[in-house]
Design a protein around this motif. Structure first.
Motif, short mmCIF file in Angstrom:
data_model
loop_
_atom_site.label_atom_id
_atom_site.label_comp_id
_atom_site.label_asym_id
_atom_site.label_seq_id
_atom_site.Cartn_x
_atom_site.Cartn_y
_atom_site.Cartn_z
N TYR A 73 0.53 -0.96 0.14
CA TYR A 73 -0.48 0.24 -0.06
C TYR A 73 0.69 1.68 0.00
O TYR A 73 0.46 2.01 -0.27
N MET A 74 2.21 1.56 0.50
CA MET A 74 2.78 2.56 0.42
C MET A 74 3.06 2.58 -1.35
O MET A 74 4.22 3.41 -1.05
N ILE B 66 13.13 22.03 1.08
CA ILE B 66 12.74 20.87 0.68
C ILE B 66 10.86 19.94 0.64
O ILE B 66 10.48 19.67 0.93
N VAL B 73 4.29 14.04 -0.22
CA VAL B 73 4.50 13.07 0.80
C VAL B 73 3.38 12.98 1.39
O VAL B 73 2.23 11.96 1.20
N THR B 77 -0.19 9.67 0.49
CA THR B 77 -0.65 9.71 1.56
C THR B 77 -2.66 9.83 1.60
O THR B 77 -2.95 8.46 1.62
N MET B 84 -7.76 2.79 -0.49
CA MET B 84 -8.12 2.08 0.04
C MET B 84 -9.48 1.80 0.36
O MET B 84 -10.45 1.61 0.69
N LEU C 11 12.13 15.69 7.13
CA LEU C 11 11.61 14.97 5.93
C LEU C 11 10.90 13.57 6.55
O LEU C 11 9.84 12.96 5.91
N ILE C 13 9.64 12.57 9.44
CA ILE C 13 8.98 12.67 10.59
C ILE C 13 7.73 12.66 9.82
O ILE C 13 6.53 12.00 9.93
N ILE C 14 7.66 13.24 8.02
CA ILE C 14 6.85 13.03 7.31
C ILE C 14 6.27 12.25 6.76
O ILE C 14 5.57 11.58 7.33
N THR C 15 7.17 11.54 6.62
CA THR C 15 7.34 10.66 5.85
C THR C 15 6.66 9.17 6.65
O THR C 15 6.16 8.26 6.84
N SER C 18 3.18 9.50 7.31
CA SER C 18 2.38 8.92 6.50
C SER C 18 2.10 7.50 6.58
O SER C 18 1.35 6.97 6.56
N GLY C 19 3.83 7.16 7.09
CA GLY C 19 3.86 5.40 6.81
C GLY C 19 2.75 5.13 8.10
O GLY C 19 2.16 4.24 7.77
N VAL C 21 -0.42 7.01 9.08
CA VAL C 21 -1.48 6.72 9.06
C VAL C 21 -2.42 5.39 8.02
O VAL C 21 -2.91 5.30 7.61
N LEU C 22 -1.13 5.33 7.28
CA LEU C 22 -1.92 5.01 6.51
C LEU C 22 -1.12 3.13 5.95
O LEU C 22 -2.67 2.23 5.92
N GLY C 23 -0.73 2.49 6.87
CA GLY C 23 -1.16 1.37 7.90
C GLY C 23 -1.86 1.24 8.80
O GLY C 23 -2.69 0.32 8.26
N THR C 25 -4.75 2.75 8.16
CA THR C 25 -6.22 2.13 7.18
C THR C 25 -5.77 1.53 7.02
O THR C 25 -7.42 0.45 6.81
N ASN C 26 -5.28 1.14 6.34
CA ASN C 26 -4.59 0.01 5.65
C ASN C 26 -5.16 -1.04 6.83
O ASN C 26 -6.00 -2.10 6.31
#
Lengths: 193, 198, 178
Positions: A73-74, B66, B73, B77, B84, C11, C13-15, C18-19, C21-23, C25-26
């Motif tokens: 999913y990433m 940046i 990103v 997201t 999903m 960068l 932290i943001i990533t 996001s990971g 949050v997605l995890g 949701t998934n």
């Protein structure tokens, strides 16, 4: 896998499923950077380079990172970051090593990050379950198809500049209608594969 | 700038589709029916809303060097989340939109709003901006979807419009029809805007 | 140098947010998606092997490694085999076409259903219509199972033909003798 299946992938990506004219990928540069044949050729070259590189790297990232860790999913995030950093890297390398090439390609490179043909291609590679060789040829085919469409389109638009058309149609509208006619012509390739 | 002005400019004068010609790929690819267009418009609006909110909240925290990777990103997201949710609750729509859902990431409209509006304005303003632009985008998509569906299938939102004697023009549902219909619609929109400017 | 460190950390932290949050949701949607697709498959096999009261997934490498075969199910009626449902696929015009083929008795096709496709709307997607798919019903796997293509949608029809043929061959080669 045989030579003929690679040939089918190549021809299909160039003509039958042309990225621009039948899959609607990469429309923004197709309309934006197609006023002159020369600049559109430069864009085509830059896209070809990035597409091939991006396909290989995303293939590796998918197989050895995403699939391995089970975090498919990433995919979108990883792929877009790969493409964005790749574009940046290519820009820096070209700038250092070949100023001539940089002059002709440099201005197009930042535009490629948001070219959906590149991200679309990398996702399609995974969706179609291509192996590495097929992935590379799919990328080359897609890039040739993109270049072919944008260069042909630019040649037509150069002439359109001189034509007297209603003011409402000037700019994008007439360009879209022209693209429609081209796409109609490309539908003729449908029986090829 | 007044909120009402921020909201309304996305609808007409700065319409992302007809005036700015942003995000052309989904505009052409998924507008073969009015319903698909509506789904795509809503998906894009949700992503735009989410990314505008988060980016306006983080605008003082993100260093400008940046900012683009950070924006990407954040946008990616939201796109993945929308994907999903669509897959879980609207599988038919998810299949119809297919690859163009992940491709919302590279819709220039969203990155454009993040860069030119959300990163410089308050959260409330950014929400208003996202709603205006999102609805302008959705409206344009649905309009194009209706035109293509009526000519290409003889239906609107799956409702039959004509009798049996109507022969749908299948070309309209395919690639050439998409280009031409949008070209003509843009010309009509130009005409309206020009008339107003005079 | 400090600057670069700081940017890297931001960068990162943001990533990672996001990971995360997605995890989340998934893990929330994954179950729903799985359940839905299971339900879809189950209702499809139930309608293809009407007589069966019990189903079993075939997990046999000899079957699943075959060309164009994705999944296979066997349906039992009072303990004896009533029929098979085979999920197979083939390349169409716009992408992959996936079908579920029901085979009952000693090799009669009980029906074909299109599970997923991305063919041209208005042309190629006519392969999902009953008027096309019902032509397969009653065909014998021992003979040629393919049907006439829809005019204007040859590539899409061929994809369905190829997928159905792959399922019929699987039945003839392996499943028939079980």
């Amino acid at each position: 896998m045989s030579a003929s299946s690679i040939f089918v992938i190549l021809i299909s990506a160039i003509f039958v499923n042309n990225f621009v004219l039948s899959r609607f990928l990469g429309i923004c540069p197709f309309l934006g950077v197609s006023k002159k044949v020369e600049t559109s050729l430069g864009m085509g070259m830059a896209v070809t380079f990035v597409m091939t590189m991006a396909s290989i790297i995303t293939f590796v990232a998918q197989r050895f990172i995403l699939d391995l860790l089970g975090i498919q999913y990433m995919q979108t995030i990883v792929f877009i970051l790969v493409i964005a950093s790749l574009v940046q890297l290519v820009e820096m390398v070209i700038q250092k090593t070949s100023p001539v090439l940089y002059q002709s390609l440099g201005v197009y490179l930042p535009l490629i990050t948001t070219n959906c043909a590149v991200l679309g291609l990398t996702i399609l590679n995974i969706q179609n379950e291509y192996n590495l060789v097929e992935t590379i040829f799919h990328a080359i085919g897609a890039a040739i198809g993109f270049t072919l469409a944008i260069v042909l389109f630019a040649a037509i638009r150069e002439r359109l500049e001189l034509v007297d058309i209603p003011v409402e149609f000037k700019g994008f509208p007439i360009a879209l209608i022209t693209a429609g006619l081209m796409s109609l012509a490309f539908m003729g390739f449908a029986g090829l594969v | 700038m007044k909120l009402s002005k921020i909201f309304s400019r996305g609808l007409v004068m700065d319409n992302p589709v007809f005036i700015q010609a942003l995000g052309m790929c989904p505009i052409l690819a998924v507008t073969n029916t009015a319903f698909n267009s509506f789904g795509m418009g809503m998906a894009t609006t949700s992503v735009l809303l989410g990314s505008n909110i988060v980016i306006s909240l983080l605008r003082k925290f993100i260093p400008s060097k940046i900012r683009i990777p950070c924006f990407i990103v954040v946008i990616a997201t939201f796109v993945t989340m929308v994907g999903m949710i669509l897959e879980a609750y609207f599988p038919a729509l998810n299949q119809a939109l297919g690859i163009f859902i992940p491709l919302i990431v590279v819709n220039c409209l969203i990155l454009g709003r993040a860069e030119s509006f959300a990163s410089k304005n308050s959260t409330v303003g950014s929400i208003t901006d996202a709603l205006g632009m999102g609805l302008g985008f959705t409206g344009a998509l649905v309009l194009l979807g209706i035109v293509r569906e009526v000519i290409g299938f003889g239906t609107v939102f799956d409702m039959q419009l004509f009798g049996d004697s109507f022969e749908p023009m299948a070309l309209m549902t395919m690639a050439p029809g998409a280009f031409m219909a949008l070209g003509v619609l843009m010309a009509v929109f130009n005409r309206i805007v020009y008339a107003r400017l005079k | 140098m400090r600057d670069i460190m700081k940017m890297g950390v931001i960068l990162l932290i943001i990533t990672s947010v996001s990971g995360m949050v997605l995890g989340m949701t998934n893990s929330f949607t994954e179950g729903i998606i799985m359940e839905r697709s299971l339900e879809e498959v189950l209702s499809s096999i139930e309608s293809l092997i009407r007589d069966a009261d019990e189903f079993e997934m075939i997990e046999d490498d000899e079957v699943l490694s075959r060309n164009r075969i994705r999944e296979a199910y066997v349906g039992y009626e009072n303990g004896s085999v009533a029929g098979f449902a085979i999920k197979s696929y083939a390349q169409g015009y716009g992408g992959e076409v996936e079908v579920m083929v029901g085979i009952i008795g000693d090799g009669t096709i009980s029906g074909v259903q299109v599970m997923s496709q991305s063919e041209t709307p208005g042309l190629g997607d006519k392969i999902t219509e009953d008027s096309f798919l019902e032509n397969y019903r009653g065909n014998k796997t021992a003979e040629d199972v393919s049907v006439d293509a829809i005019s204007g949608a040859t590539a899409s029809s061929d994809a369905v033909n190829n997928a159905v043929e792959a399922a019929a061959d699987l039945f003839e080669d392996i499943l028939k003798n079980r």
